[in-house]
Structures are given as C-alpha cells and as structure tokens.
Design a protein around this motif. Structure first.
Motif, short mmCIF file in Angstrom:
data_model
loop_
_atom_site.label_atom_id
_atom_site.label_comp_id
_atom_site.label_asym_id
_atom_site.label_seq_id
_atom_site.Cartn_x
_atom_site.Cartn_y
_atom_site.Cartn_z
N GLU A 80 39.17 33.67 44.85
CA GLU A 80 38.15 32.75 43.71
C GLU A 80 39.02 31.94 42.49
O GLU A 80 39.22 31.46 42.25
CB GLU A 80 36.62 33.59 43.45
CG GLU A 80 36.00 32.02 43.10
CD GLU A 80 34.66 33.24 42.23
OE1 GLU A 80 34.05 32.57 42.16
OE2 GLU A 80 34.06 34.08 43.38
N ARG A 92 37.90 39.22 47.16
CA ARG A 92 37.50 37.94 46.67
C ARG A 92 37.45 37.96 45.68
O ARG A 92 37.62 36.10 45.15
CB ARG A 92 36.26 38.09 47.44
CG ARG A 92 35.48 37.02 47.99
CD ARG A 92 34.20 37.13 47.46
NE ARG A 92 32.93 36.14 47.17
CZ ARG A 92 32.48 35.50 46.31
NH1 ARG A 92 32.85 36.38 45.80
NH2 ARG A 92 31.92 34.68 46.19
N ALA A 93 37.07 37.93 44.76
CA ALA A 93 36.93 37.63 43.25
C ALA A 93 38.50 37.19 42.39
O ALA A 93 38.60 35.96 42.20
CB ALA A 93 36.91 38.98 42.21
N ALA A 106 34.17 47.88 50.93
CA ALA A 106 33.52 46.95 50.49
C ALA A 106 33.48 47.01 48.81
O ALA A 106 33.94 45.64 48.58
CB ALA A 106 32.09 46.93 50.67
N ALA A 107 33.73 47.22 47.95
CA ALA A 107 34.76 47.29 46.74
C ALA A 107 36.04 46.57 47.22
O ALA A 107 36.56 45.36 46.11
CB ALA A 107 34.71 48.48 45.63
N ASP A 108 36.67 47.17 47.56
CA ASP A 108 38.18 46.29 47.91
C ASP A 108 38.04 44.94 48.10
O ASP A 108 38.90 43.81 47.67
CB ASP A 108 39.26 46.97 48.53
CG ASP A 108 39.38 48.04 48.48
OD1 ASP A 108 39.84 48.19 47.26
OD2 ASP A 108 40.24 49.34 49.32
N LYS A 109 37.36 44.44 48.89
CA LYS A 109 36.66 43.07 49.69
C LYS A 109 36.31 42.33 48.18
O LYS A 109 36.84 41.03 48.12
CB LYS A 109 36.39 43.11 51.04
CG LYS A 109 36.79 43.41 52.26
CD LYS A 109 35.86 43.31 53.23
CE LYS A 109 36.49 43.75 54.64
NZ LYS A 109 35.97 43.65 56.21
N ASP A 110 35.26 43.02 48.20
CA ASP A 110 34.90 42.25 45.85
C ASP A 110 36.32 41.49 45.33
O ASP A 110 35.82 40.71 45.05
CB ASP A 110 33.72 43.19 45.90
CG ASP A 110 32.69 42.61 46.81
OD1 ASP A 110 32.67 42.10 47.64
OD2 ASP A 110 31.71 43.78 46.43
N ARG A 111 36.63 42.74 45.16
CA ARG A 111 37.95 42.41 44.30
C ARG A 111 38.81 41.78 44.66
O ARG A 111 39.36 40.40 44.32
CB ARG A 111 39.26 43.69 43.90
CG ARG A 111 38.22 44.91 43.21
CD ARG A 111 38.80 46.28 42.91
NE ARG A 111 39.47 46.90 44.02
CZ ARG A 111 38.50 47.87 43.97
NH1 ARG A 111 37.79 48.20 43.49
NH2 ARG A 111 38.97 48.75 44.63
#
Length: 92
Positions: A85, A81-82, A74-79
């Motif tokens: 973005e 995504r950021a 989830a952390a990899d996906k959040d990074r």
C-alpha cells in the motif's frame, strides 16, 4: 519480497519502461532544441504515465503473489499489504 513475474507480465513492464526511456530521451532532445513548452510538457506527461503504469503493474503483481502465498500468518500478510500500500501511494 521478491518479485516473480510471468513472462508476459515482465515483457509488458519492460516495454513500458523502454517506452518511457525513449520518451525521456525525446524530452531532453526537445529541450536542447528549444522546442515549444506545450510539446515538451505533453511528452513529459506521457513518460510519467508510462512509468506510473509500469510501477502499478509491478505492485499489482506483488499484491497478487502476497495474497496467494500459503503458509504466511495473518500478521505477515498484513505487514506485506501495508508495504505494498505504501508503494502504491508513492506512485499516486
């Protein structure tokens, strides 16, 4: 993040970039010829839109691939995504 575009997506992006390249060459020619300011700006805006659309298409593909990849935390996906973005906002 490596971009892996399908052949039809790649063709579309390349066509947009080639169109923008031609439009920019046209703008240069128009300026050299002393053409009307409104015509030059209109052509420049068209080139800008073509570049933006190519960029948005690349970012959309990257986002789609990022979200579809399995095995990422989830952390990899959040990074990711950021990062995407930030790229998106750089075009906005």
């Amino acid at each position: 993040m490596q971009l892996d575009m399908a052949a039809d997506e790649l063709k579309s992006v390349l066509n947009r970039l080639r169109r923008a390249q031609g439009q920019i060459a046209g703008v240069i020619r128009m300026i050299e010829e002393g053409r009307d300011c409104e015509d030059v700006v209109t052509q420049l805006a068209a080139a800008s839109r073509a570049l933006d659309r190519a960029g948005f298409s690349i970012i959309a593909t990257g986002l789609e691939q990022c979200l579809a990849e399995e095995g990422r935390t989830a952390a990899d996906k959040d990074r990711m995504r950021a990062r995407l973005e930030k790229l998106f906002l750089s075009l906005a």
